[in-house]
Scaffold this motif. Sequence first.
Motif, mmCIF file in Angstrom:
data_model
loop_
_atom_site.group_PDB
_atom_site.id
_atom_site.type_symbol
_atom_site.label_atom_id
_atom_site.label_comp_id
_atom_site.label_asym_id
_atom_site.label_seq_id
_atom_site.Cartn_x
_atom_site.Cartn_y
_atom_site.Cartn_z
ATOM 1 N N VAL A 281 20.063 -40.166 -16.554
ATOM 2 C CA VAL A 281 20.106 -38.826 -17.009
ATOM 3 C C VAL A 281 19.729 -37.766 -15.904
ATOM 4 C CG1 VAL A 281 19.242 -36.891 -18.551
ATOM 5 C CG2 VAL A 281 19.756 -39.502 -19.419
ATOM 6 N N ALA A 282 18.825 -38.269 -15.052
ATOM 7 C CA ALA A 282 18.249 -37.616 -14.110
ATOM 8 C C ALA A 282 19.509 -37.325 -12.897
ATOM 9 C CB ALA A 282 16.862 -37.736 -13.343
ATOM 10 N N LEU A 283 19.899 -38.377 -12.760
ATOM 11 C CA LEU A 283 21.147 -38.408 -11.694
ATOM 12 C C LEU A 283 22.239 -37.434 -12.010
ATOM 13 C CD1 LEU A 283 20.715 -42.171 -10.341
ATOM 14 C CD2 LEU A 283 20.059 -40.352 -9.165
ATOM 15 N N GLN A 284 22.601 -37.913 -13.337
ATOM 16 C CA GLN A 284 23.876 -37.221 -13.821
ATOM 17 C C GLN A 284 23.982 -35.944 -13.898
ATOM 18 O OE1 GLN A 284 24.543 -38.862 -17.821
ATOM 19 N NE2 GLN A 284 26.814 -38.976 -17.448
ATOM 20 N N THR A 285 22.660 -35.357 -14.248
ATOM 21 C CA THR A 285 22.330 -33.804 -14.467
ATOM 22 C C THR A 285 21.992 -33.269 -13.164
ATOM 23 O OG1 THR A 285 20.184 -34.370 -15.336
ATOM 24 C CG2 THR A 285 21.818 -34.078 -16.877
ATOM 25 N N GLY A 286 22.002 -33.977 -12.176
ATOM 26 C CA GLY A 286 21.756 -33.422 -10.926
ATOM 27 C C GLY A 286 20.356 -32.720 -10.597
ATOM 28 N N MET A 287 19.424 -33.407 -11.372
ATOM 29 C CA MET A 287 17.962 -33.114 -10.941
ATOM 30 C C MET A 287 17.234 -33.730 -9.718
ATOM 31 S SD MET A 287 16.283 -32.711 -14.751
ATOM 32 C CE MET A 287 16.855 -33.823 -15.726
ATOM 33 N N THR A 288 18.165 -34.923 -9.575
ATOM 34 C CA THR A 288 17.747 -35.334 -8.111
ATOM 35 C C THR A 288 18.606 -36.496 -7.484
ATOM 36 O OG1 THR A 288 15.772 -36.654 -7.188
ATOM 37 C CG2 THR A 288 16.680 -37.586 -9.203
ATOM 38 N N ASN A 289 18.541 -36.714 -6.237
ATOM 39 C CA ASN A 289 19.706 -37.784 -5.715
ATOM 40 C C ASN A 289 18.893 -38.927 -5.130
ATOM 41 O OD1 ASN A 289 21.876 -36.016 -6.162
ATOM 42 N ND2 ASN A 289 21.468 -35.047 -4.243
ATOM 43 N N VAL A 290 17.569 -38.999 -5.361
ATOM 44 C CA VAL A 290 16.664 -40.260 -4.969
ATOM 45 C C VAL A 290 15.801 -40.367 -5.657
ATOM 46 C CG1 VAL A 290 15.308 -40.883 -2.727
ATOM 47 C CG2 VAL A 290 17.235 -39.185 -2.566
ATOM 48 N N VAL A 291 15.584 -41.916 -5.986
ATOM 49 C CA VAL A 291 14.542 -42.117 -6.951
ATOM 50 C C VAL A 291 14.104 -43.755 -6.307
ATOM 51 C CG1 VAL A 291 14.392 -43.245 -9.208
ATOM 52 C CG2 VAL A 291 16.172 -41.632 -8.858
ATOM 53 N N SER A 292 12.763 -43.635 -6.506
ATOM 54 C CA SER A 292 12.127 -45.029 -6.158
ATOM 55 C C SER A 292 11.408 -45.350 -7.459
ATOM 56 C CB SER A 292 11.010 -44.847 -4.976
ATOM 57 O OG SER A 292 10.092 -43.916 -5.174
ATOM 58 N N TYR A 293 11.366 -46.633 -7.701
ATOM 59 C CA TYR A 293 10.455 -47.169 -9.228
ATOM 60 C C TYR A 293 9.810 -48.509 -8.742
ATOM 61 C CZ TYR A 293 10.124 -48.569 -14.072
ATOM 62 O OH TYR A 293 9.520 -48.877 -15.224
ATOM 63 N N ARG A 294 8.663 -48.388 -8.539
ATOM 64 C CA ARG A 294 7.674 -49.468 -8.466
ATOM 65 C C ARG A 294 7.707 -50.189 -10.122
ATOM 66 N NH1 ARG A 294 1.490 -49.549 -6.109
ATOM 67 N NH2 ARG A 294 0.993 -49.161 -8.034
ATOM 68 N N GLN A 295 8.280 -51.088 -10.209
ATOM 69 C CA GLN A 295 8.121 -51.601 -11.506
ATOM 70 C C GLN A 295 7.018 -52.384 -11.942
ATOM 71 O OE1 GLN A 295 13.003 -51.669 -11.623
ATOM 72 N NE2 GLN A 295 11.996 -53.518 -11.647
ATOM 73 N N PRO A 296 6.803 -52.412 -13.397
ATOM 74 C CA PRO A 296 5.460 -52.986 -13.783
ATOM 75 C C PRO A 296 5.955 -54.538 -13.719
ATOM 76 C CG PRO A 296 6.792 -52.391 -15.566
ATOM 77 C CD PRO A 296 7.603 -51.689 -14.598
ATOM 78 N N VAL A 297 4.839 -55.394 -13.413
ATOM 79 C CA VAL A 297 5.029 -56.675 -13.646
ATOM 80 C C VAL A 297 4.051 -57.509 -14.726
ATOM 81 C CG1 VAL A 297 4.524 -58.925 -12.386
ATOM 82 C CG2 VAL A 297 5.349 -57.130 -11.376
ATOM 83 N N CYS A 298 2.781 -57.079 -14.466
ATOM 84 C CA CYS A 298 1.836 -57.521 -15.748
ATOM 85 C C CYS A 298 2.117 -57.286 -17.006
ATOM 86 C CB CYS A 298 0.242 -56.803 -15.316
ATOM 87 S SG CYS A 298 -0.153 -57.537 -13.826
ATOM 88 N N SER A 299 2.542 -55.889 -17.417
ATOM 89 C CA SER A 299 2.908 -55.593 -18.843
ATOM 90 C C SER A 299 4.166 -56.272 -19.246
ATOM 91 C CB SER A 299 2.972 -53.945 -19.091
ATOM 92 O OG SER A 299 3.790 -53.553 -18.178
ATOM 93 N N LEU A 300 5.052 -56.526 -18.218
ATOM 94 C CA LEU A 300 6.369 -57.158 -18.669
ATOM 95 C C LEU A 300 6.020 -58.718 -18.932
ATOM 96 C CD1 LEU A 300 9.444 -57.429 -18.980
ATOM 97 C CD2 LEU A 300 9.285 -58.121 -16.265
#
Length: 433
Positions: A281-300
């Motif tokens: 949604v953020a990309l599609q609505t033009g709110m940002t063009n760059v995203v980084s995501y440090r994903q969870p491991v333990c909770s997964l």
Amino acid sequence: MSFHTNTTSRRSFLRLGGSVLALPFLETFAGAKASQAAPAKRMIFLGGGFGFTKDTFYPKKAGRFAEIGMTEGLAPLARHKNDITMVSNLTNHGATDPHGGSVSYLTGANVAGTPGKRFHNSISCDQLAAEHLGKDTRYSSLILSADEPDGGQNSGHGAGLSLAWDASGKPMPGINRPLDLYRQLFANPGDSRTELNDRLKKKQSILDLVRINGGNMKRTLSKSDQEKLDEYFTGVRQVEKGLERQAKWADIPKPKAPFDAPLEGLTGEKAIHLMYDMIIVALQTGMTNVVSYRQPVCSLLVGMGIKLKAHSLSHYGFSEPRIVASRERDKKCSALFAHFIDRLKEAKDSDGSRLFDNCIVSYGSNLRSGHELKNVPAIITGGGAKDIKHGRHVVLPEKDTPLANYWLTLMQQAGVKSDRFSHSTGIVPELLG
């Protein structure tokens, strides 16, 4: 740009038993089509911890996936096999400590630091990309992380607050919870111009007070402490830039939320799903063009019913339960990534094209398997890198090819005008043509 969110008749999410069920994205999010300028390039950096199972995740040879097949760990990505590229023989030359986590994953800085001195990181490639691609967006980049019970130390990420580090090598905080990301992306009662102005004035007053007191203090400090204070004020300047951006966008309303706010304690797989969908949604609505995501491991792992600790899976070699758990973790991660690719392909961009066709997505980890620092995994997808041909496993001819070369190649494909990044020695020509 106008975006419509008729949430009554055309919802993209449904509430189901206290969780969120994602549906295909609809044209109401696409905005105007052919009359719009060509869509911007987007870059998405996704990082997990501890790598993957050596014998069942990585392909044994180079070639097209249609010919060499998909490994057990990559099998959930089979429906996208013609749209992904996996790269082998990449090494982060700055990573010298297997317990350093993802601290230098996007920077290439030396995790061990210099003996006798403080560890000093460098700018991460997502932030370098944001300087070029994020000038005209509400958020120069979206920095996402996750709430982990240990703060990230035992989830394979090490120190830091996210994958992102600023121009001064300082850790940048990430948005940890889906609920917080929801509140940042979508309109809420506290977004009125009056209330925003009040918040901006309060924050600016605090910064002014800090600057005055700090300036007086600096004259009495040693040279080393003065350097530390200078670094601190560099961070203060970053906060000021953020306030300036908030003021610039204050009169442009945020889109209305297309779904109800997520639950307060959402974690694991459900949290990743929702973070992925809100990235779209953020990309599609033009709110940002760059995203980084440090994903969870333990909770997964907890959500999968795996009682073993994430760190113990990196020592799976002599334990059958750990091997089984590690392989299940691999398949789950691939399935989640496949879901994200599904969403990118379903979402429409401003000109009616697929959002997927304008994105460059990198998915990987700071380690290969166990505590191995060399030959880290890297998977690319998206049509935004027009010169990269997908559907194959590329084994680079030079072992320990700098990971920075890979980042430089992707940034150049996104239009970032840079000839060097971190310890790069050039681009990766094997990915092109």
